[in-house]
Design a protein around this motif. Structure first.
Motif, mmCIF file in Angstrom:
data_model
loop_
_atom_site.group_PDB
_atom_site.id
_atom_site.type_symbol
_atom_site.label_atom_id
_atom_site.label_comp_id
_atom_site.label_asym_id
_atom_site.label_seq_id
_atom_site.Cartn_x
_atom_site.Cartn_y
_atom_site.Cartn_z
ATOM 1 N N THR A 297 0.838 -1.196 0.000
ATOM 2 C CA THR A 297 0.000 0.000 0.000
ATOM 3 C C THR A 297 0.874 1.248 0.000
ATOM 4 O OG1 THR A 297 -0.127 0.082 2.415
ATOM 5 C CG2 THR A 297 -1.818 -1.207 1.265
ATOM 6 N N VAL A 298 0.255 2.373 -0.258
ATOM 7 C CA VAL A 298 0.959 3.653 -0.289
ATOM 8 C C VAL A 298 0.197 4.635 0.589
ATOM 9 C CG1 VAL A 298 1.827 5.511 -1.761
ATOM 10 C CG2 VAL A 298 1.709 3.186 -2.662
ATOM 11 N N SER A 299 0.924 5.419 1.379
ATOM 12 C CA SER A 299 0.272 6.405 2.251
ATOM 13 C C SER A 299 -0.181 7.614 1.437
ATOM 14 C CB SER A 299 1.239 6.860 3.344
ATOM 15 O OG SER A 299 2.313 7.586 2.773
ATOM 16 N N PRO A 300 -1.206 8.330 1.917
ATOM 17 C CA PRO A 300 -1.654 9.539 1.203
ATOM 18 C C PRO A 300 -0.544 10.572 1.054
ATOM 19 C CG PRO A 300 -3.242 8.919 2.898
ATOM 20 C CD PRO A 300 -2.038 8.044 3.087
ATOM 21 N N SER A 301 0.340 10.675 2.074
ATOM 22 C CA SER A 301 1.412 11.679 2.019
ATOM 23 C C SER A 301 2.430 11.327 0.937
ATOM 24 C CB SER A 301 2.111 11.788 3.378
ATOM 25 O OG SER A 301 2.707 10.550 3.740
ATOM 26 N N GLU A 302 2.662 10.018 0.723
ATOM 27 C CA GLU A 302 3.630 9.617 -0.295
ATOM 28 C C GLU A 302 3.095 9.913 -1.699
ATOM 29 O OE1 GLU A 302 6.349 5.732 -1.538
ATOM 30 O OE2 GLU A 302 5.272 5.776 0.372
ATOM 31 N N GLU A 303 1.802 9.650 -1.899
ATOM 32 C CA GLU A 303 1.225 9.950 -3.212
ATOM 33 C C GLU A 303 1.102 11.455 -3.436
ATOM 34 O OE1 GLU A 303 -2.359 7.774 -4.014
ATOM 35 O OE2 GLU A 303 -1.173 6.033 -4.640
ATOM 36 N N TYR A 304 0.855 12.208 -2.375
ATOM 37 C CA TYR A 304 0.805 13.670 -2.503
ATOM 38 C C TYR A 304 2.163 14.204 -2.961
ATOM 39 C CZ TYR A 304 0.253 18.604 -1.235
ATOM 40 O OH TYR A 304 0.212 19.978 -1.264
ATOM 41 N N TRP A 305 3.232 13.652 -2.373
ATOM 42 C CA TRP A 305 4.596 14.087 -2.705
ATOM 43 C C TRP A 305 4.968 13.703 -4.135
ATOM 44 C CZ3 TRP A 305 8.745 16.847 -2.473
ATOM 45 C CH2 TRP A 305 10.008 16.343 -2.786
ATOM 46 N N SER A 306 4.783 12.441 -4.486
ATOM 47 C CA SER A 306 5.271 11.974 -5.789
ATOM 48 C C SER A 306 4.327 12.302 -6.940
ATOM 49 C CB SER A 306 5.522 10.462 -5.745
ATOM 50 O OG SER A 306 4.313 9.775 -5.481
ATOM 51 N N ARG A 307 3.012 12.212 -6.698
ATOM 52 C CA ARG A 307 2.065 12.347 -7.806
ATOM 53 C C ARG A 307 1.480 13.760 -7.930
ATOM 54 N NH1 ARG A 307 0.427 7.915 -10.285
ATOM 55 N NH2 ARG A 307 -1.576 8.867 -10.834
ATOM 56 N N TYR A 308 1.488 14.542 -6.827
ATOM 57 C CA TYR A 308 0.941 15.895 -6.915
ATOM 58 C C TYR A 308 2.047 16.948 -6.942
ATOM 59 C CZ TYR A 308 -1.619 20.169 -5.924
ATOM 60 O OH TYR A 308 -2.118 21.446 -5.995
ATOM 61 N N VAL A 309 2.938 16.919 -5.926
ATOM 62 C CA VAL A 309 3.996 17.936 -5.850
ATOM 63 C C VAL A 309 4.975 17.756 -7.017
ATOM 64 C CG1 VAL A 309 5.866 18.899 -4.465
ATOM 65 C CG2 VAL A 309 3.796 18.085 -3.343
ATOM 66 N N LEU A 310 5.519 16.552 -7.160
ATOM 67 C CA LEU A 310 6.495 16.291 -8.228
ATOM 68 C C LEU A 310 5.819 15.983 -9.565
ATOM 69 C CD1 LEU A 310 9.021 13.984 -6.324
ATOM 70 C CD2 LEU A 310 9.153 16.451 -6.636
ATOM 71 N N HIS A 311 4.642 15.364 -9.504
ATOM 72 C CA HIS A 311 3.954 14.868 -10.709
ATOM 73 C C HIS A 311 4.917 14.020 -11.529
ATOM 74 C CE1 HIS A 311 1.273 14.986 -14.290
ATOM 75 N NE2 HIS A 311 0.340 15.098 -13.352
ATOM 76 N N ILE A 312 5.590 13.102 -10.810
ATOM 77 C CA ILE A 312 6.675 12.330 -11.425
ATOM 78 C C ILE A 312 6.152 11.306 -12.426
ATOM 79 C CG2 ILE A 312 6.840 10.391 -9.790
ATOM 80 C CD1 ILE A 312 9.928 11.051 -9.736
ATOM 81 N N GLN A 313 4.841 11.008 -12.369
ATOM 82 C CA GLN A 313 4.276 10.066 -13.337
ATOM 83 C C GLN A 313 4.276 10.637 -14.753
ATOM 84 O OE1 GLN A 313 2.632 11.575 -10.924
ATOM 85 N NE2 GLN A 313 0.567 12.237 -11.527
#
Length: 627
Positions: A179-195
């Protein structure tokens, strides 16, 4: 007969005199610290940075817990304190920046060039980290933190909310590995938008919110260094002290949480068997090396704005020991909260503990959502990171600006504010790639290679040049002239043998244990690794390039005149104020009119101070050696 008899003029044309034209720049033209604590607080702010919060605690628990403090303080005594004191001494004695200070041995001016290259690369990505902190700081100004729950557009099906875990049946541990925490997805997928990026070769689009945060961080830095140390020296009264207030608040809040003891025990339980591993000693030396900021030129630059007799010996111990205590204190603040977090999630502490950006932007923000008044504690945490980061960035920028303006004092010193603006704009534009969707890959590459083995080579070479080429005896005599006493056997032994030997072992270990850069599961391509290695090698190549340039400037045969002459101190090497020049430094300034400025100074001002007594002793010692 008149040529053989020395003539002592009755009046010394001092830098404070209004008549008479000195051919050199005076320290006043560079600017000086305006308050008694400016220098000390600037050094504390420079050394106590982000690494104290997100690197030391993790390094401690992975390398023996409380037992790690043994090699940590031993390495502090062998490498940290002696090299720290050496840099301060060089800067204060000469009142010169990291480039011009190599008048001490012009053959090795490439060391200063390598230092500026390293600092410039570090300043680019370090300010990007401050931009991330600003982003989270603004995101904390809300009633509900945006990384608190799943269900946002950036979340995936793997997102698992800890509030759901807490509301459910917690009689047995829940497997959170997939699983992934909400804070980890906020960092990678929202702040960085690394996808939006497939790797370092595909940076993607610029994230304009990050770009604006980076612009704001550079604007803050520029406004604080606008007037050099006169402005940054005042800002540090807040930025160097306020983090301690916040750290104490976070510590008190942390140790009062349920389960805090689990994290603290995990952090400090000594595992003495780790001391038999060479890796632990290397890790301790690395932490000291980077935490104190030796080799980056910041310490030398700050000391160059001191008065000639500032007690940097005392300041060395205050800053280095204060830095160590701060790191340990930060560990308590971090791991007390991680212990509470592990109890809330029902998982071991080692599953939530991370280092670097993972701690600052994923784990700790997640822990904040578990507390009452979470936006308040989140804002305090990121405001602390902001003030910690800004101090170090001030030092990096002041180092670059001072180094170049000291090289071209007549052209750049009157336009220092404009020149600082040009440097800030240039580094901002170079850092724009870090604001793209793949910018984190570039940041990791810069972090891994810009200040790696290149920095160690610079520090080792500096230590060897000062002690072997310039001479340990002459260097100790300079410190004696400046502080009123000579360094003891402890410092001399460290400078001559212990410090360079330890750093060489550190360099060999780093090269032998080299591992390619990774970010999560992403492995960097070969061309990126080569680019990173070239960044480190380029700073080392500055040394031989500088040597070639210095030799070519000398006339005569390559070895007899070129190398030997270029390795000797320049004619104007020494204290910047003529009244502080004694012995071999007398009448070596352009425009000097006095063979014995100390004697004239005594006639002019009356009396003999303790420092003047020291200068007389140094003169006598030199005369005896010459006889």
């Amino acid at each position: 007969r008149s040529l053989t008899q020395p003539v002592t003029p009755e009046l010394l044309v001092s830098p404070s005199s209004q008549d008479g034209d000195l051919g050199s720049e005076c320290p006043e033209d560079r600017g000086n610290w305006t308050g008694r604590l400016d220098f000390l607080l600037s050094c504390i702010g420079y050394c106590v940075g982000l690494g104290n919060v997100w690197r030391f605690p993790y390094r401690a628990y992975t390398n023996g817990g409380g037992a790690f403090l043994v090699p940590y303080f031993i390495m502090l005594a062998i490498c940290g304190i002696p090299i720290f004191f050496m840099e301060l001494s060089l800067g204060q004695f000469s009142s010169l920046g990291p480039l011009a200070v190599w008048k001490i041995s012009p053959l090795f001016k490439g060391i200063g060039m390598g230092t500026i290259l390293i600092v410039s690369l570090v300043a680019i990505y370090y300010n990007m980290i401050i931009a991330y902190v600003l982003f989270y700081l603004f995101a904390s100004l809300t009633s509900n933190l945006p990384w608190q729950h799943c269900g946002n557009w950036w979340n995936t099906d793997l997102c698992l909310d800890h509030h759901v875990i807490k509301a459910g049946n917690t009689t047995f541990p829940i497997n959170i590995t997939n699983t992934v925490s909400p804070s980890e997805e906020y960092w990678s997928r929202y702040v960085l938008h690394i996808q939006g990026s497939s790797g370092i070769g595909d940076p993607g689009r610029i994230r304009w919110n990050l770009c604006l945060c980076l612009l704001l961080s550079w604007t803050i830095v520029y406004l604080c260094i606008l007037k050099g140390v006169k402005s940054s020296g005042k800002v540090v009264y807040f930025t160097a002290t306020f983090p301690y207030l916040i750290l104490v608040m976070l510590l008190i809040r942390g140790v009062t949480l349920e389960g805090a003891w689990k994290g603290i025990c995990f952090y400090l339980t000594p595992q003495f068997d780790h001391l038999l591993s060479s890796k632990v000693w290397i890790e301790a030396a690395l932490q000291i090396f980077y935490s104190l900021g030796v080799g980056f030129g910041g310490l030398l630059t700050f000391a160059s704005y001191n008065t000639f007799h500032q007690n940097i010996y005392r300041d060395t111990f205050i800053v280095t020991l204060g830095n160590a205590v701060t790191s340990i204190l930060a560990g308590f603040a971090i791991f007390s909260v991680l212990g509470y977090m592990s109890q809330e999630l029902g998982v071991p502490v080692n599953q939530v503990a991370k280092a670097g950006p993972g701690l600052a932007f994923v784990v700790y923000p997640q822990a904040m959502t578990m507390l009452p008044l979470s936006p308040f504690w989140s804002f305090l945490f990121f405001f602390m990171l902001l003030t910690l980061g800004l101090d170090s960035q001030f030092a990096f920028m002041e180092t670059i600006v001072t180094a170049v303006t000291d090289e071209f004092p007549y052209y750049l010193r009157p336009k220092k504010a404009s020149f600082s603006a040009v440097i800030c704009i240039t580094l901002f534009l170079m850092g724009l790639i870090l604001t793209t969707e793949g910018g984190m890959y570039w940041l990791v590459l810069l972090d891994d290679y810009s200040a790696g083995f290149g920095l160690m080579v610079v520090v080792i070479t500096t230590c060897l040049v000062v002690t072997r080429v310039y001479g340990m005896k002459r260097f100790c005599r300079d410190i004696h002239m400046m502080l009123g006493f000579k360094p003891g056997p402890y410092f001399r032994a460290c400078w001559m043998f212990l410090s360079p030997t330890t750093m060489m072992a550190l360099l060999v270990y780093n090269i032998a244990k080299y591992q390619p850069s990774v970010y999560g599961s992403y492995c960097f391509p070969t061309w990126a690794e080569v680019l990173g290695i070239l960044m480190g090698v380029l700073s080392c190549l500055m040394i031989p390039v500088g040597m070639v340039v210095a030799v070519l400037r000398e006339e005569g045969t390559l070895w007899e005149v070129g190398v030997q002459q270029a390795s000797r101190p320049a004619m104007d090497w020494g204290p910047s104020l003529e009244e502080n020049r004694t012995g071999m430094y007398v009448a070596s300034l352009a425009g000097s009119q006095s063979p014995k400025p100390l004697m004239v100074h005594m006639r002019k001002y009356g009396g003999i101070t303790s420092y003047e007594n020291t200068a007389i002793e140094v003169d006598r010692e030199m005369e005896e050696e010459e006889e």
